[in-house]
Write a protein that holds these residues in place. Sequence first.
Motif, PDB file in Angstrom:
ATOM      1  N   SER A  33      28.637  57.918   9.770  1.00  0.00           N
ATOM      2  CA  SER A  33      27.870  58.316   8.475  1.00  0.00           C
ATOM      3  C   SER A  33      26.344  57.988   8.382  1.00  0.00           C
ATOM      4  O   SER A  33      25.687  58.358   7.365  1.00  0.00           O
ATOM      5  CB  SER A  33      28.811  57.956   7.223  1.00  0.00           C
ATOM      6  N   SER A  34      26.158  57.339   9.249  1.00  0.00           N
ATOM      7  CA  SER A  34      24.568  56.668   9.056  1.00  0.00           C
ATOM      8  C   SER A  34      24.006  56.301  10.469  1.00  0.00           C
ATOM      9  O   SER A  34      24.859  55.941  11.365  1.00  0.00           O
ATOM     10  CB  SER A  34      24.384  55.724   8.187  1.00  0.00           C
ATOM     11  N   LEU A  37      27.682  53.744   3.503  1.00  0.00           N
ATOM     12  CA  LEU A  37      26.958  54.822   2.470  1.00  0.00           C
ATOM     13  C   LEU A  37      27.906  54.927   0.992  1.00  0.00           C
ATOM     14  O   LEU A  37      29.084  55.626   1.286  1.00  0.00           O
ATOM     15  CB  LEU A  37      26.845  56.155   3.049  1.00  0.00           C
ATOM     16  N   PRO A  38      27.651  54.650  -0.021  1.00  0.00           N
ATOM     17  CA  PRO A  38      28.169  54.625  -1.195  1.00  0.00           C
ATOM     18  C   PRO A  38      28.358  56.037  -1.316  1.00  0.00           C
ATOM     19  O   PRO A  38      27.311  56.748  -1.525  1.00  0.00           O
ATOM     20  CB  PRO A  38      27.708  53.897  -1.941  1.00  0.00           C
ATOM     21  N   GLU A  72      26.117  53.724  13.457  1.00  0.00           N
ATOM     22  CA  GLU A  72      26.196  54.004  14.610  1.00  0.00           C
ATOM     23  C   GLU A  72      25.745  52.969  15.528  1.00  0.00           C
ATOM     24  O   GLU A  72      26.448  52.542  16.363  1.00  0.00           O
ATOM     25  CB  GLU A  72      25.414  55.296  14.830  1.00  0.00           C
ATOM     26  N   HIS A  73      24.727  52.326  15.020  1.00  0.00           N
ATOM     27  CA  HIS A  73      24.200  51.189  16.023  1.00  0.00           C
ATOM     28  C   HIS A  73      25.269  49.928  15.884  1.00  0.00           C
ATOM     29  O   HIS A  73      25.632  49.262  16.655  1.00  0.00           O
ATOM     30  CB  HIS A  73      22.809  50.714  15.414  1.00  0.00           C
ATOM     31  N   THR A  74      25.803  49.912  14.811  1.00  0.00           N
ATOM     32  CA  THR A  74      27.077  48.620  14.582  1.00  0.00           C
ATOM     33  C   THR A  74      28.297  48.880  15.568  1.00  0.00           C
ATOM     34  O   THR A  74      28.665  48.145  16.067  1.00  0.00           O
ATOM     35  CB  THR A  74      27.503  48.661  13.304  1.00  0.00           C
ATOM     36  N   TYR A  75      28.583  50.385  15.499  1.00  0.00           N
ATOM     37  CA  TYR A  75      29.711  50.555  16.456  1.00  0.00           C
ATOM     38  C   TYR A  75      29.473  50.596  17.970  1.00  0.00           C
ATOM     39  O   TYR A  75      30.039  49.988  18.817  1.00  0.00           O
ATOM     40  CB  TYR A  75      30.308  51.855  15.880  1.00  0.00           C
ATOM     41  N   LEU A  76      28.290  51.013  18.255  1.00  0.00           N
ATOM     42  CA  LEU A  76      28.001  51.065  19.762  1.00  0.00           C
ATOM     43  C   LEU A  76      27.573  49.642  20.292  1.00  0.00           C
ATOM     44  O   LEU A  76      27.900  49.235  21.462  1.00  0.00           O
ATOM     45  CB  LEU A  76      26.555  52.029  19.867  1.00  0.00           C
ATOM     46  N   ALA A  77      27.404  48.869  19.272  1.00  0.00           N
ATOM     47  CA  ALA A  77      27.064  47.317  19.671  1.00  0.00           C
ATOM     48  C   ALA A  77      28.369  46.641  20.195  1.00  0.00           C
ATOM     49  O   ALA A  77      28.436  45.681  20.678  1.00  0.00           O
ATOM     50  CB  ALA A  77      26.444  46.586  18.821  1.00  0.00           C
ATOM     51  N   PRO A 109      20.619  48.401   4.236  1.00  0.00           N
ATOM     52  CA  PRO A 109      20.332  49.219   5.298  1.00  0.00           C
ATOM     53  C   PRO A 109      20.538  50.683   5.375  1.00  0.00           C
ATOM     54  O   PRO A 109      19.619  51.483   5.517  1.00  0.00           O
ATOM     55  CB  PRO A 109      20.672  48.284   6.630  1.00  0.00           C
ATOM     56  N   VAL A 110      21.605  50.892   4.936  1.00  0.00           N
ATOM     57  CA  VAL A 110      22.222  52.306   4.879  1.00  0.00           C
ATOM     58  C   VAL A 110      21.580  53.012   3.785  1.00  0.00           C
ATOM     59  O   VAL A 110      20.930  54.292   3.941  1.00  0.00           O
ATOM     60  CB  VAL A 110      23.704  52.573   4.863  1.00  0.00           C
TER      61      VAL A 110
END
Length: 366
Positions: free
Chosen positions: A156-157, A277-278, A161-166, A297-298
């Motif tokens: 969704s953002s 992302l609300p 993406e960065h959070t999951y790939l980390a 951040p989002v």
Amino acid sequence: MRIFVIAESAVTNSLGRAISLAVVGSERATTELWAVDDGPVWTGARHFDLDIRGFDGRDPAALIARIREAAADEPVLVWISKGISPLDHIASALAGRANTVVIADFDDDDVSLMREQVAKSWKTAVHLNVLHRKSPTQVRRAQARTARAADGYTFSSRTLEHTYLARDLARRSSAIVPHARPDAWLVAEREGRAAGPLRLAYLGTVRPHKGADKVLALVEAMPEIHFSSFSGSFRPAGGGATWHSIGAEAALSDVYADIDFTLVPQDPSSSAARNQLPSKIVEAAVFGVAVVATPTPVIEEYCAGAYVPIEDWSDPQEVARRIRAADPVALGAAIRRVFVDRFSAAVSGAALGRLLEEVPVHAPSR
């Protein structure tokens, strides 16, 4: 191509993300939306002209067979929303199948969200014990299995993406697909605002990380305003603004037509909030309504310069001053442009198309 969007629940508001994917998918192909048949369909689904089909989460064999049957006649995209059990089993059963591509979609930091739910109370901790499919441990494991089975990802953002790939997710091609609303919902820019009190609203689900307590304090500090929230969500402690309760039957276009600002406070210390992302921001954008929100951040990723950022909601008088000083018409036009440029179903449909060029369906058997 036929698209199957699959949701882990029909009851909870997590269905909203699957609905967004179905809105985007419908831009490109015939799309079917399936959800675990775990009770009455989430009330927010009524705003969308979509057929939500239920399947047995304990035994999804019939749905798997339905998808395999469709793949015998045409290419199939299986778009898995969240990847929480039992969706990991569906993804694994369809991985590598001829004429099929599996895309795993992640729209929230679900592991952190479940951790925060568990931390709320001992009753929640007992309910979401390590064996529960929505415990933090089980969510993490199921999403990892879904990722291994997938040919690609959508997020969704970029922040998420960065959070999951980390977290060492298997490396795959990916695309950014924010929440979507039908492009046909887009309204014309407002030419001005009607005379009278400022009209504010809180239209989200009441959650600890969504700052409902901050909203109550703000409403008490602005006795001259009209304030709206959905029926049964929450009420002020007493005094304060004129309060309007929105019934479940209200059309979203009518709800947003009657407000100047929508409030989206978030807890910046919450990982769930920082990565979220609300959806109410996307709705405000399609209806051209000004947004007052915490600059997570989002939210900054999508809306920087197009909303009123409130870093600290602890002083309701200062927040009220910032709102009174803002121009709801100009900000409504600015957030509407964000919808056109970033949240449009057509824009996300194009992003999905580019992803499918990178991860084409597996070749049919000869």
